[in-house]
Design an enzyme around this catalytic site. Structure first.
Site, PDB file in Angstrom:
ATOM      1  N   ASP A   1     109.602   0.449  73.786  1.00 51.52           N
ATOM      2  CA  ASP A   1     110.529   1.500  73.374  1.00 51.52           C
ATOM      3  C   ASP A   1     109.939   2.206  72.158  1.00 51.52           C
ATOM      4  OD1 ASP A   1     112.608   3.079  72.437  1.00 51.52           O
ATOM      5  OD2 ASP A   1     114.159   1.573  72.790  1.00 51.52           O
ATOM      6  N   HIS A   2     109.537   3.460  72.334  1.00 55.88           N
ATOM      7  CA  HIS A   2     108.827   4.165  71.270  1.00 55.88           C
ATOM      8  C   HIS A   2     109.740   4.565  70.114  1.00 55.88           C
ATOM      9  CE1 HIS A   2     105.224   5.561  69.702  1.00 55.88           C
ATOM     10  NE2 HIS A   2     104.993   6.657  70.414  1.00 55.88           N
ATOM     11  N   ARG A   3     111.041   4.356  70.259  1.00 57.09           N
ATOM     12  CA  ARG A   3     111.932   4.631  69.132  1.00 57.09           C
ATOM     13  C   ARG A   3     111.757   3.606  68.023  1.00 57.09           C
ATOM     14  NH1 ARG A   3     117.608   4.695  72.186  1.00 57.09           N
ATOM     15  NH2 ARG A   3     116.610   2.777  72.967  1.00 57.09           N
TER      16      ARG A   3
END
Length: 490
Positions: A460-462
């Site tokens: 999850d690139h968040r």
């Protein structure tokens, strides 16, 4: 609570998961008339997460089963009635269950309700109409016998009234019946809600179906029989064109394969589909790949199989990949986290509940090993073996699939090199393990055959940036290339 309600206890479908709204009844273990005890398993249901056995909270005799196997029931709907005082005398009609009858058909006009109609116990009653158009009588159908009327009235809790003599029907050819005991019932056909839904889906008017069930009840088999095409009286004068999907002629006849099969989306598959859609369109996925020489790891697997400390345990490459992932997370703890959208926070987790994607007859599920990071290698092997066995038996509890942090999916067992896995909702990363294959590899300056595999890490690139994701994947590869790092880095 009335005396009748105290005697006839309704057991409602519980929420066996976490906020689930429905469950499918897979199998009944009891039927009306069976004696049950408090805590006895009465049925098996499938939720969106797993198959679960339901125990009965009452002791007595089963009075009524409200749904057939295969029916999907909302949480809070009564599924079975138990007579808790069967020695108190003749059983009265139980209170109608929460399952309601379908609305009148489109060809029926609205009118004020007038009177009540005999129905199946536990399925409620539908209002009748004084303006309803008379149904076309079925040729050869006998008039309702007094015994059938008495059964209907008893089911509705009323005494049977003498039935008026029916006018003689004009002579007609009898219609074959599926059973000599079939008794068509006049008025609104008797059928359970799942059977009514089946008839609606197949476009069958229940008034045209000859019932073969007890007391004139229409069964699923009756509906299917009514839906089957009638045999032709004479061969067609000309052969019909065969579709492109037709099979080769056999024994002088042409058999055509079905071009489509429709499978209801429910249970585990429905939940998986919704979860994957939510994950794919909520969490921004990034996937990185690395190809690594795992020859030393494969040798270690063979050595561990002979180790007395691992006796009786399942030792395979997945075990060491799981251990390598846990060590990599220990070196990069920031990846064990979750995104809290409501509070706009990143939640760091100081533990690892390691999910293992498991293919089961009911669909893909992801149970997880709680606190996997705190387990020794033998403990991890034991937990993995138990997880896989339980999943294949369809006995994974909903709690075992909640609270995961990261997941491993082993696509290599299908001979696949790698893939781009989708995150399990609420988790930060998922590692795909590809097939281990013998390939030419530069080793110590020479090209040699080596055991090689490709790993893919989606995150999850968040909450996981490229640097953190790359470090974790590089650490996993380094450990699998030199498994002694399981000791030096742990």
């Amino acid at each position: 609570m009335t005396a009748t309600e105290q005697r006839f206890r309704e057991f409602k479908m519980p929420d066996v998961g976490e906020g689930l709204t429905e469950a499918e009844i897979l199998k009944w273990y009891v039927q009306p008339g069976d004696t049950v005890t408090d805590g006895q398993v009465i049925c098996e249901v499938e939720t969106a997460k797993a198959a679960v056995e339901l125990p009965c909270p009452y002791e007595g005799v089963v009075h009524a089963v409200h749904f057939e196997e295969g029916a999907t029931v909302d949480v809070g709907t009564s599924i079975i009635a138990v007579d808790t005082d069967p020695g108190a005398g003749p059983a009265e009609a139980a209170a109608p269950a929460a399952a309601a009858e379908p609305a009148p058909a489109a060809d029926e006009e609205d009118a004020e309700p007038q009177g009540r109609q005999a129905v199946l116990v536990g399925y409620g009653a539908a209002p009748s109409s004084t303006k309803r158009r008379a149904r076309k009588p079925q040729p050869g159908a006998p008039a309702q016998e007094p015994a059938a009327a008495a059964v209907q009235a008893e089911l509705n809790g009323h005494a049977a009234a003498p039935a008026p003599a029916a006018p003689a029907a004009p002579p007609a050819a009898p219609i074959p019946s599926a059973s000599p005991a079939a008794v068509p019932v006049a008025g609104r056909p008797l059928a359970k809600p799942p059977v009514r839904k089946l008839a609606k889906d197949l476009g069958i008017d229940l008034a045209t179906v000859t019932p073969t069930g007890p007391d004139g009840v229409i069964t699923r088999e009756d509906v299917h029989a009514a839906a089957a095409p009638a045999p032709a009286e004479a061969p067609a004068p000309a052969a019909q064109p065969v579709t492109a999907e037709a099979t080769a002629p056999s024994s002088g006849s042409e058999a055509v394969r079905a071009r489509e099969t429709r499978i209801p989306i429910k249970g585990v598959r429905k939940a998986t589909a919704q979860a994957m859609v939510n994950s794919a369109f909520t969490a921004p996925h990034v996937t990185e790949f690395i190809t690594v020489d795992v020859t030393r790891t494969m040798k270690l697997v063979q050595e561990l199989k002979q180790d007395p400390d691992m006796a009786g345990l399942r030792v395979n490459p997945l075990l060491l990949v799981a251990k390598a992932l846990l060590v990599a997370i220990k070196r990069n703890p920031e990846i064990s986290a979750a995104w809290d959208e409501e509070n706009q926070e990143i939640v760091r987790k100081h533990y690892v509940n390691l999910g293992i994607a498991a293919a089961t007859p009911r669909g893909l599920i992801v149970p997880n090993i709680k606190d996997a990071d705190a387990k020794t290698l033998p403990q991890l092997a034991a937990a993995l073996g138990e997880l896989v066995t339980t999943a294949r038996e369809g006995k994974t509890a909903p709690g075992d699939m909640a609270g995961g942090t990261v997941t491993i999916t082993n696509v290599g067992v299908f001979g696949v090199d790698t893939g781009t896995p989708i995150l399990n909702p609420g988790e930060s990363a998922i590692l795909a393990m590809g097939a281990v294959k013998l390939q030419p590899w530069v080793h110590k300056g020479k090209v040699k055959p080596r055991q090689v595999t490709t790993l893919a890490l989606s995150f999850d690139h968040r909450l996981v940036d490229g640097e953190l994701g790359s470090k974790v994947l590089a650490d996993i590869a380094a450990i699998l290339e030199q498994p002694k790092r399981l000791i030096t880095w742990a």
